[in-house]
Design an enzyme around this catalytic site. Sequence first.
Site, PDB file in Angstrom:
ATOM      1  N   ARG A 176      57.469  34.930  49.823  1.00 48.17           N
ATOM      2  CA  ARG A 176      57.714  35.786  50.939  1.00 48.17           C
ATOM      3  C   ARG A 176      56.428  36.093  51.746  1.00 48.17           C
ATOM      4  O   ARG A 176      55.450  36.277  51.119  1.00 48.17           O
ATOM      5  CB  ARG A 176      58.479  37.179  50.683  1.00 48.17           C
ATOM      6  CG  ARG A 176      59.953  36.822  49.975  1.00 48.17           C
ATOM      7  CD  ARG A 176      60.505  38.078  49.565  1.00 48.17           C
ATOM      8  NE  ARG A 176      59.500  38.888  49.225  1.00 48.17           N
ATOM      9  CZ  ARG A 176      59.302  40.233  49.625  1.00 48.17           C
ATOM     10  NH1 ARG A 176      59.821  40.702  50.650  1.00 48.17           N
ATOM     11  NH2 ARG A 176      58.136  40.967  48.919  1.00 48.17           N
ATOM     12  N   ARG A 288      36.266  38.835  50.681  1.00 46.74           N
ATOM     13  CA  ARG A 288      36.246  40.141  51.083  1.00 46.74           C
ATOM     14  C   ARG A 288      35.153  40.942  50.711  1.00 46.74           C
ATOM     15  O   ARG A 288      34.391  40.637  49.944  1.00 46.74           O
ATOM     16  CB  ARG A 288      37.581  41.164  50.450  1.00 46.74           C
ATOM     17  CG  ARG A 288      38.191  40.481  49.298  1.00 46.74           C
ATOM     18  CD  ARG A 288      39.392  41.316  48.925  1.00 46.74           C
ATOM     19  NE  ARG A 288      39.648  40.983  47.602  1.00 46.74           N
ATOM     20  CZ  ARG A 288      40.686  41.557  46.763  1.00 46.74           C
ATOM     21  NH1 ARG A 288      41.610  42.239  47.258  1.00 46.74           N
ATOM     22  NH2 ARG A 288      41.143  41.164  45.558  1.00 46.74           N
ATOM     23  N   GLU A 309      33.203  39.675  47.406  1.00 47.91           N
ATOM     24  CA  GLU A 309      33.905  38.986  46.325  1.00 47.91           C
ATOM     25  C   GLU A 309      33.966  37.788  46.480  1.00 47.91           C
ATOM     26  O   GLU A 309      34.599  37.062  47.454  1.00 47.91           O
ATOM     27  CB  GLU A 309      35.152  39.644  46.182  1.00 47.91           C
ATOM     28  CG  GLU A 309      36.326  39.226  45.081  1.00 47.91           C
ATOM     29  CD  GLU A 309      37.461  40.099  45.096  1.00 47.91           C
ATOM     30  OE1 GLU A 309      37.442  41.427  45.093  1.00 47.91           O
ATOM     31  OE2 GLU A 309      38.472  39.523  44.964  1.00 47.91           O
ATOM     32  N   TYR A 358      49.596  38.693  35.512  1.00 49.02           N
ATOM     33  CA  TYR A 358      48.753  39.307  36.526  1.00 49.02           C
ATOM     34  C   TYR A 358      49.580  40.810  36.367  1.00 49.02           C
ATOM     35  O   TYR A 358      50.618  40.762  36.786  1.00 49.02           O
ATOM     36  CB  TYR A 358      48.522  38.894  38.103  1.00 49.02           C
ATOM     37  CG  TYR A 358      47.957  40.127  38.741  1.00 49.02           C
ATOM     38  CD1 TYR A 358      46.596  40.098  38.959  1.00 49.02           C
ATOM     39  CD2 TYR A 358      48.665  40.865  39.500  1.00 49.02           C
ATOM     40  CE1 TYR A 358      45.929  41.117  39.466  1.00 49.02           C
ATOM     41  CE2 TYR A 358      48.068  42.032  40.200  1.00 49.02           C
ATOM     42  CZ  TYR A 358      46.690  42.158  40.120  1.00 49.02           C
ATOM     43  OH  TYR A 358      45.946  43.145  40.947  1.00 49.02           O
ATOM     44  N   ASP A 360      49.442  44.817  37.741  1.00 46.33           N
ATOM     45  CA  ASP A 360      48.555  45.835  38.403  1.00 46.33           C
ATOM     46  C   ASP A 360      48.379  47.050  37.608  1.00 46.33           C
ATOM     47  O   ASP A 360      49.064  47.150  36.377  1.00 46.33           O
ATOM     48  CB  ASP A 360      49.377  46.316  39.762  1.00 46.33           C
ATOM     49  CG  ASP A 360      49.084  45.466  41.038  1.00 46.33           C
ATOM     50  OD1 ASP A 360      47.648  45.404  40.956  1.00 46.33           O
ATOM     51  OD2 ASP A 360      49.994  45.178  41.674  1.00 46.33           O
TER      52      ASP A 360
HETATM   53  P1  FDA Z   1      41.444  44.633  31.066  1.00 42.18           P
HETATM   54  O1  FDA Z   1      40.941  43.388  31.471  1.00 42.18           O
HETATM   55  O2  FDA Z   1      41.252  45.849  31.950  1.00 42.18           O
HETATM   56  O3  FDA Z   1      41.006  45.038  29.504  1.00 42.18           O
HETATM   57  C1  FDA Z   1      40.775  44.095  28.512  1.00 42.18           C
HETATM   58  C2  FDA Z   1      39.423  44.528  27.703  1.00 42.18           C
HETATM   59  O4  FDA Z   1      39.370  43.596  26.680  1.00 42.18           O
HETATM   60  C3  FDA Z   1      38.242  44.043  28.628  1.00 42.18           C
HETATM   61  O5  FDA Z   1      37.445  45.232  28.678  1.00 42.18           O
HETATM   62  C4  FDA Z   1      37.688  43.163  27.904  1.00 42.18           C
HETATM   63  O6  FDA Z   1      36.223  43.040  27.848  1.00 42.18           O
HETATM   64  C5  FDA Z   1      37.744  43.200  26.337  1.00 42.18           C
HETATM   65  N1  FDA Z   1      38.041  42.083  25.474  1.00 42.18           N
HETATM   66  C6  FDA Z   1      38.792  40.940  25.857  1.00 42.18           C
HETATM   67  N2  FDA Z   1      38.552  40.092  24.858  1.00 42.18           N
HETATM   68  C7  FDA Z   1      37.927  40.853  23.709  1.00 42.18           C
HETATM   69  C8  FDA Z   1      37.438  40.515  22.521  1.00 42.18           C
HETATM   70  N3  FDA Z   1      37.461  39.205  22.053  1.00 42.18           N
HETATM   71  N4  FDA Z   1      36.776  41.398  21.827  1.00 42.18           N
HETATM   72  C9  FDA Z   1      36.534  42.429  22.451  1.00 42.18           C
HETATM   73  N5  FDA Z   1      36.957  42.936  23.532  1.00 42.18           N
HETATM   74  C10 FDA Z   1      37.831  42.063  24.170  1.00 42.18           C
HETATM   75  N6  FDA Z   1      45.491  46.658  39.786  1.00 42.18           N
HETATM   76  C11 FDA Z   1      45.790  47.807  40.636  1.00 42.18           C
HETATM   77  O7  FDA Z   1      46.712  48.389  40.444  1.00 42.18           O
HETATM   78  N7  FDA Z   1      45.335  48.106  41.647  1.00 42.18           N
HETATM   79  C12 FDA Z   1      44.305  47.231  42.499  1.00 42.18           C
HETATM   80  O8  FDA Z   1      43.834  47.429  43.684  1.00 42.18           O
HETATM   81  C13 FDA Z   1      43.617  46.209  41.586  1.00 42.18           C
HETATM   82  N8  FDA Z   1      42.892  45.496  41.978  1.00 42.18           N
HETATM   83  C14 FDA Z   1      42.166  44.348  41.417  1.00 42.18           C
HETATM   84  C15 FDA Z   1      41.153  43.778  41.866  1.00 42.18           C
HETATM   85  C16 FDA Z   1      40.936  42.582  40.895  1.00 42.18           C
HETATM   86  C17 FDA Z   1      39.675  41.765  41.769  1.00 42.18           C
HETATM   87  C18 FDA Z   1      41.431  42.113  39.796  1.00 42.18           C
HETATM   88  C19 FDA Z   1      40.957  41.184  39.029  1.00 42.18           C
HETATM   89  C20 FDA Z   1      42.324  43.234  39.254  1.00 42.18           C
HETATM   90  C21 FDA Z   1      42.848  44.108  39.952  1.00 42.18           C
HETATM   91  N9  FDA Z   1      43.931  45.008  39.682  1.00 42.18           N
HETATM   92  C22 FDA Z   1      44.322  45.882  40.402  1.00 42.18           C
HETATM   93  C23 FDA Z   1      44.437  44.681  38.020  1.00 42.18           C
HETATM   94  C24 FDA Z   1      43.816  45.839  37.057  1.00 42.18           C
HETATM   95  O9  FDA Z   1      42.277  45.321  36.862  1.00 42.18           O
HETATM   96  C25 FDA Z   1      44.611  45.307  35.728  1.00 42.18           C
HETATM   97  O10 FDA Z   1      45.707  45.878  35.851  1.00 42.18           O
HETATM   98  C26 FDA Z   1      43.833  46.112  34.597  1.00 42.18           C
HETATM   99  O11 FDA Z   1      42.586  45.970  34.572  1.00 42.18           O
HETATM  100  C27 FDA Z   1      44.622  45.265  33.303  1.00 42.18           C
HETATM  101  O12 FDA Z   1      44.247  46.112  32.085  1.00 42.18           O
HETATM  102  P2  FDA Z   1      44.255  45.566  30.764  1.00 42.18           P
HETATM  103  O13 FDA Z   1      43.936  46.719  29.751  1.00 42.18           O
HETATM  104  O14 FDA Z   1      45.635  44.737  30.632  1.00 42.18           O
HETATM  105  O15 FDA Z   1      43.128  44.580  30.785  1.00 42.18           O
END
Ligand code: FDA
Length: 387
Positions: A176, A288, A309, A358, A360
């Site tokens: 959409r 951006r 970015e 993905y 948020d």
């Molecule tokens: P997250 O990735 O945050 O945490 C996982 C952790 O596990 C990391 O710190 C990593 O280092 C660790 N890890 C992985 N493997 C490991 C290992 N083997 N040993 C030890 N540690 C390990 N959301 C939103 O609501 N509004 C927004 O504006 C945005 N904007 C945005 C921009 C961009 C560019 C991205 C990529 C993403 C967003 N998001 C967002 C999404 C947001 O980043 C996301 O929802 C959360 O970070 C997810 O949280 P998690 O805990 O799932 O993963």
Amino acid sequence: TKNYDYLIVGAGPFGMTFAYEAAKRGKRSLVVEKRSFIGGNTHTHVENGITVHDFGAHIFHTDNKEVWDYVQNFAEFNNFQNQVVANYNGKLFNLPFNMNTFYQMWGTKTPAEAKAKIEEQKSAALKELGDRQPRNLEEQAISLIGTDIYQALIKGYTEKQWGRKATELPAFIIKRLPVRFIYDNNYFNHRYQGIPVGGYTQIFENMVERSNGLIDVLTDTDFFDHKDEFMAEFPRVLYTGMIDQFFDYKFGELEYRSLRFESETIDSDNYQGNAVINYTDAETPYTRQMEWRHFDGLADEGKTIITREYPQDWDRTKEAYYPVNDDKNTELYKQYVKAAREEAPEVLFGGRLGKYRYFDMDQVFNDAFNTVRQEFGVADDFNFAHD
Ligand code: FDA
């Protein structure tokens, strides 16, 4: 060693929320995080009074009141609304597509004029298509919004994001294209929106601080450097890293898109006049440019920090940001879910990497609540914000 109830892999929002909720229930967790800081991709740091989001702009936006009330416990949020400006070869447009955009594009001033213009553009595209379905992203986008907006605001940006020509991208990527026939530049439709004043990291620091000593965090520690010891020692594991890596990629690698960030400190009080500017042409290599002082207005005078970015291909040496949820990867992910069920019943897989989706931030908090409900048998109507 302490008697831990949980090993938590990853100090992102998912892992930290679970650890905090477990602590409230008297359970002790060790959180291991391979990076040198907590907060996962929401991590922020403060420099010259400016809160910099280290992994791209993070705006909290949700309709989920429980999640919104919950995060208020750990930080004070401002009322920031993302109002993105697009720069297409030097010409500026407001996003998301709304009456301002249509005025800038065609000079239309009323909703009726704008609707007529879009209909005219769409019908030209549909005529071209005849009776066949759009075969690629370009045809799909043009059939939804017409050529002008597609060319200026979708094509180049999308091609940079995916690293492929729009004619080579599948149509399903764009289902959409919401348009608004009001003058409203608020990027998100959600009722609750804002940025934690002082950044996101404090949310997770406060969780640790308020855990009565039941959360220990080990940063700079990769789970895979100690996997066998950890798995032998801990009765229960919450894993928020990449699910395919947990199984040593035995069915193959799940694909991602990656990003590269480039920041610059500039002597200025106001460099670009907006928090986020999208560069929608195909030639500018970044998608951006953020200017962090505009997210909370707390910056010191005289300095500003901007971050560009750049999308890039992913391989194991790069950060995995966006899952590529096409048929091939979805099938592969299902194989890993089956392996998780059969071979690792003591492990909970969660978060964006553990679920290959993905999310948020609000979805991640909500999903963590659901995992807590499952793990601790908390009733479905339990309200996390008010316990
Ligand atoms: P997250 O990735 O945050 O945490 C996982 C952790 O596990 C990391 O710190 C990593 O280092 C660790 N890890 C992985 N493997 C490991 C290992 N083997 N040993 C030890 N540690 C390990 N959301 C939103 O609501 N509004 C927004 O504006 C945005 N904007 C945005 C921009 C961009 C560019 C991205 C990529 C993403 C967003 N998001 C967002 C999404 C947001 O980043 C996301 O929802 C959360 O970070 C997810 O949280 P998690 O805990 O799932 O993963």
